[in-house]
Write a protein that holds these residues in place. Structure first.
Motif, PDB file in Angstrom:
ATOM      1  N   THR A  53      -4.713 -44.090 -31.182  1.00 21.45           N
ATOM      2  CA  THR A  53      -3.427 -44.216 -31.874  1.00 21.45           C
ATOM      3  C   THR A  53      -3.635 -44.770 -33.284  1.00 21.45           C
ATOM      4  O   THR A  53      -4.662 -45.382 -33.588  1.00 21.45           O
ATOM      5  N   ALA A  54      -2.605 -44.568 -34.111  1.00 21.62           N
ATOM      6  CA  ALA A  54      -2.635 -45.119 -35.467  1.00 21.62           C
ATOM      7  C   ALA A  54      -2.737 -46.642 -35.422  1.00 21.62           C
ATOM      8  O   ALA A  54      -3.427 -47.251 -36.243  1.00 21.62           O
TER       9      ALA A  54
ATOM     10  N   VAL B 253      -5.894 -39.507 -33.778  1.00 18.85           N
ATOM     11  CA  VAL B 253      -5.035 -39.690 -34.944  1.00 18.85           C
ATOM     12  C   VAL B 253      -5.227 -38.488 -35.872  1.00 18.85           C
ATOM     13  O   VAL B 253      -6.312 -38.274 -36.413  1.00 18.85           O
ATOM     14  N   TYR B 254      -4.164 -37.690 -36.012  1.00 18.62           N
ATOM     15  CA  TYR B 254      -4.176 -36.458 -36.804  1.00 18.62           C
ATOM     16  C   TYR B 254      -3.925 -36.790 -38.272  1.00 18.62           C
ATOM     17  O   TYR B 254      -2.988 -37.527 -38.598  1.00 18.62           O
TER      18      TYR B 254
ATOM     19  N   LEU C 279      -6.313 -47.534 -34.883  1.00 18.31           N
ATOM     20  CA  LEU C 279      -7.061 -47.290 -36.120  1.00 18.31           C
ATOM     21  C   LEU C 279      -6.802 -48.401 -37.126  1.00 18.31           C
ATOM     22  O   LEU C 279      -7.732 -48.943 -37.720  1.00 18.31           O
TER      23      LEU C 279
ATOM     24  N   ILE D 169      -1.175 -40.270 -41.466  1.00 14.88           N
ATOM     25  CA  ILE D 169      -1.604 -39.928 -40.110  1.00 14.88           C
ATOM     26  C   ILE D 169      -0.440 -39.855 -39.133  1.00 14.88           C
ATOM     27  O   ILE D 169       0.642 -40.363 -39.401  1.00 14.88           O
ATOM     28  N   GLN D 170      -0.726 -39.215 -37.994  1.00 19.87           N
ATOM     29  CA  GLN D 170       0.253 -39.078 -36.912  1.00 19.87           C
ATOM     30  C   GLN D 170      -0.525 -39.113 -35.600  1.00 19.87           C
ATOM     31  O   GLN D 170      -1.611 -38.541 -35.499  1.00 19.87           O
ATOM     32  N   ASN D 171       0.019 -39.787 -34.608  1.00 22.94           N
ATOM     33  CA  ASN D 171      -0.638 -39.846 -33.304  1.00 22.94           C
ATOM     34  C   ASN D 171      -0.601 -38.492 -32.605  1.00 22.94           C
ATOM     35  O   ASN D 171       0.387 -37.770 -32.693  1.00 22.94           O
TER      36      ASN D 171
END
Length: 85
Positions: free
Chosen positions: A59-60, A27-28, A63, A10-12
């Motif tokens: 945000t990660a 979160v992508y 999560l 994942i990426q923010n």
């Protein structure tokens, strides 16, 4: 205790990225592991997680904190992630 593994990379997505690309802050998912819980749940590369276990996620770190609270013994029969596709 045991940790729940989702099987995603994942990426923010920051406020700036959200505005620039017309995407929600969240979160992508950049990758989904084969045979992972995430794959079985239907998550795909490019999805954006904006909620997890009934709480908003931006945000990660958020999560991961929510994920850490979920233990296999306390896990509901279905753990839900809110995803924008």
């Amino acid at each position: 205790g045991s940790q729940i593994m989702l099987g995603i990379t994942i990426q923010n997505i920051t406020e700036d990225m959200s505005k620039q690309y017309s995407m929600p802050v969240g979160v992508y998912i950049t990758d989904v592991s084969t045979m992972s819980a995430a794959e079985r749940a239907g998550l795909q590369k490019g999805d954006i997680i904006v909620g997890f276990a009934g709480e908003d996620v931006k945000t990660a770190d958020e999560l991961n904190a929510l994920k850490a609270k979920q233990t296999p013994t306390r896990l509901p029969s279905r753990l839900t992630a809110t995803v924008k596709k």
